[in-house]
Motif scaffolding. Sequence first.
Motif, PDB file in Angstrom:
ATOM      1  N   ALA A  32       0.835  -1.206   0.000  1.00  0.00           N
ATOM      2  CA  ALA A  32       0.000   0.000   0.000  1.00  0.00           C
ATOM      3  C   ALA A  32       0.867   1.253   0.000  1.00  0.00           C
ATOM      4  CB  ALA A  32      -0.930  -0.001   1.213  1.00  0.00           C
ATOM      5  N   GLN A  35       2.175   2.011  -3.475  1.00  0.00           N
ATOM      6  CA  GLN A  35       1.204   2.565  -4.425  1.00  0.00           C
ATOM      7  C   GLN A  35       1.216   4.092  -4.434  1.00  0.00           C
ATOM      8  OE1 GLN A  35      -2.637   0.868  -3.545  1.00  0.00           O
ATOM      9  NE2 GLN A  35      -2.057  -1.192  -4.205  1.00  0.00           N
ATOM     10  N   ASN A  36       1.538   4.690  -3.288  1.00  0.00           N
ATOM     11  CA  ASN A  36       1.554   6.152  -3.197  1.00  0.00           C
ATOM     12  C   ASN A  36       2.630   6.572  -2.196  1.00  0.00           C
ATOM     13  OD1 ASN A  36       0.845   8.782  -3.615  1.00  0.00           O
ATOM     14  ND2 ASN A  36      -1.257   8.590  -2.911  1.00  0.00           N
ATOM     15  N   GLY A  40       1.244   9.911   0.089  1.00  0.00           N
ATOM     16  CA  GLY A  40       0.353   9.136   0.941  1.00  0.00           C
ATOM     17  C   GLY A  40      -1.104   9.222   0.504  1.00  0.00           C
ATOM     18  N   SER A  41      -1.946   8.505   1.222  1.00  0.00           N
ATOM     19  CA  SER A  41      -3.365   8.427   0.871  1.00  0.00           C
ATOM     20  C   SER A  41      -4.259   9.236   1.799  1.00  0.00           C
ATOM     21  CB  SER A  41      -3.820   6.955   0.902  1.00  0.00           C
ATOM     22  OG  SER A  41      -3.030   6.156   0.051  1.00  0.00           O
ATOM     23  N   ASN A  45      -7.945   7.587   5.120  1.00  0.00           N
ATOM     24  CA  ASN A  45      -8.109   6.662   4.003  1.00  0.00           C
ATOM     25  C   ASN A  45      -7.187   5.454   4.078  1.00  0.00           C
ATOM     26  OD1 ASN A  45      -9.957   8.509   2.889  1.00  0.00           O
ATOM     27  ND2 ASN A  45      -8.324   9.637   1.877  1.00  0.00           N
ATOM     28  N   VAL A  46      -6.509   5.275   5.211  1.00  0.00           N
ATOM     29  CA  VAL A  46      -5.585   4.142   5.338  1.00  0.00           C
ATOM     30  C   VAL A  46      -6.296   2.793   5.185  1.00  0.00           C
ATOM     31  CG1 VAL A  46      -4.046   2.918   6.930  1.00  0.00           C
ATOM     32  CG2 VAL A  46      -3.875   5.393   6.684  1.00  0.00           C
ATOM     33  N   ALA A  49      -6.926   2.237   1.475  1.00  0.00           N
ATOM     34  CA  ALA A  49      -5.683   1.965   0.752  1.00  0.00           C
ATOM     35  C   ALA A  49      -5.187   0.548   1.026  1.00  0.00           C
ATOM     36  CB  ALA A  49      -4.620   2.993   1.143  1.00  0.00           C
ATOM     37  N   GLN A  52      -7.430  -1.903  -0.912  1.00  0.00           N
ATOM     38  CA  GLN A  52      -7.110  -1.939  -2.337  1.00  0.00           C
ATOM     39  C   GLN A  52      -5.826  -2.716  -2.604  1.00  0.00           C
ATOM     40  OE1 GLN A  52      -7.037   2.220  -3.376  1.00  0.00           O
ATOM     41  NE2 GLN A  52      -9.220   2.485  -2.963  1.00  0.00           N
ATOM     42  N   ILE A  86       1.636   5.005   4.860  1.00  0.00           N
ATOM     43  CA  ILE A  86       0.459   4.932   3.988  1.00  0.00           C
ATOM     44  C   ILE A  86      -0.288   6.257   3.997  1.00  0.00           C
ATOM     45  CG2 ILE A  86      -1.763   3.790   3.588  1.00  0.00           C
ATOM     46  CD1 ILE A  86      -0.585   1.291   4.924  1.00  0.00           C
ATOM     47  N   SER A 250     -14.150   4.665  -0.176  1.00  0.00           N
ATOM     48  CA  SER A 250     -12.922   5.460  -0.116  1.00  0.00           C
ATOM     49  C   SER A 250     -12.393   5.592   1.307  1.00  0.00           C
ATOM     50  CB  SER A 250     -13.178   6.853  -0.708  1.00  0.00           C
ATOM     51  OG  SER A 250     -14.061   7.593   0.122  1.00  0.00           O
TER      52      SER A 250
END
Length: 346
Positions: A32, A35-36, A40-41, A45-46, A49, A52, A86, A250
């Motif tokens: 995770a 991915q970003n 971060g997300s 939103n952890v 993330a 996903q 994350i 989300s």
Amino acid sequence: LVIITLSVIGLYMLKKDSADGRLFMWKISSQAVAQNPWTGSGWDNVPAAYGQAQEKFFAEGNYSETEEYVAGTPEYVFNEYLQASIAWGLPVTCMCLLVVIFCFYIGNRNGLYGICGAILSLSVFAFSSYPFQFPAFVSALFVLLFTCIVQTIKSKKSIILYPVVCGLLLCTFVCSQNYRQDSRIVEACKKWNGSRIFYQSGAYSRAELEYAEIEAEMKGNARFMFEYGHTLHKLHKYKKSNEILIKALSLSGDPMILNIIGKNEQELKEYDRAEHYFLRSVHRLPSRIYPYYLLAKLYSTHEYYNYDKFKWACNMVIHKEPKVQSTAIRQMRDEIRKLSRTTNIK
């Protein structure tokens, strides 16, 4: 080293499933982060993330039975360093770690061994749990870091420490803003607490009215958004339900959100989209029987009938071993057996 190695092995064997689950969470959390990694997300939103990343991992198919067995949908990743990575990205996490290490260093140099021991204890605790989800532990960390810096300034009057103090004050302010509860949100939570009785008792029309009044204040609460979306699904308001559930998706990694979205799409005759969401649910948590059951029901419909896919889904429902046997699983299997007999599937 021998004693430590044997102790670690002994602790692992003592709670093997728990240890495997923790290691798997860290593995998915690392993916995770990848991915970003830079921005971060977002802190809220952890879970989404993580969900996903887990969905992507299982969709690739390269996993073991143990990984499938221990997988879940955690709200926290049981490692605050990964959680922060994350949420905020690697640069911010590294900066925070450097500040902590620096404060630990100057505290140790000045003989503040009790304070440094407390910082070390909290750092070890944060490695395998989630203390910083609670304001008390965040406050404790800032107090310990401030103590190291203030004592050093008083003894050496080092000018270089003043920027660090300013940075810590800024972090304290930002954290306090994150933890501060707006009075409207507090009131909305109280109202939601009182309104849940309508949702839980099946009085969905009344629940919809109550939930609609506080939707704006509760839009950051994944559980509320799921209940609101599920309420609308029960009232056959499928498009509105999906709008709410997409927002919940989300914020949360719960595969049940994907199941309800898929059921909404099936009711709207969007069978390809329904299959898409059911398969996403399968990949997000492959140990669950329910999404296979929903796929079997989907493939059995006249408009979207597919013998091979139906046979595959039926076999998964009937033969896949669940984590825990329950009445719901037995009922699903009985229903699918009746369906499979109509097409001679064995």
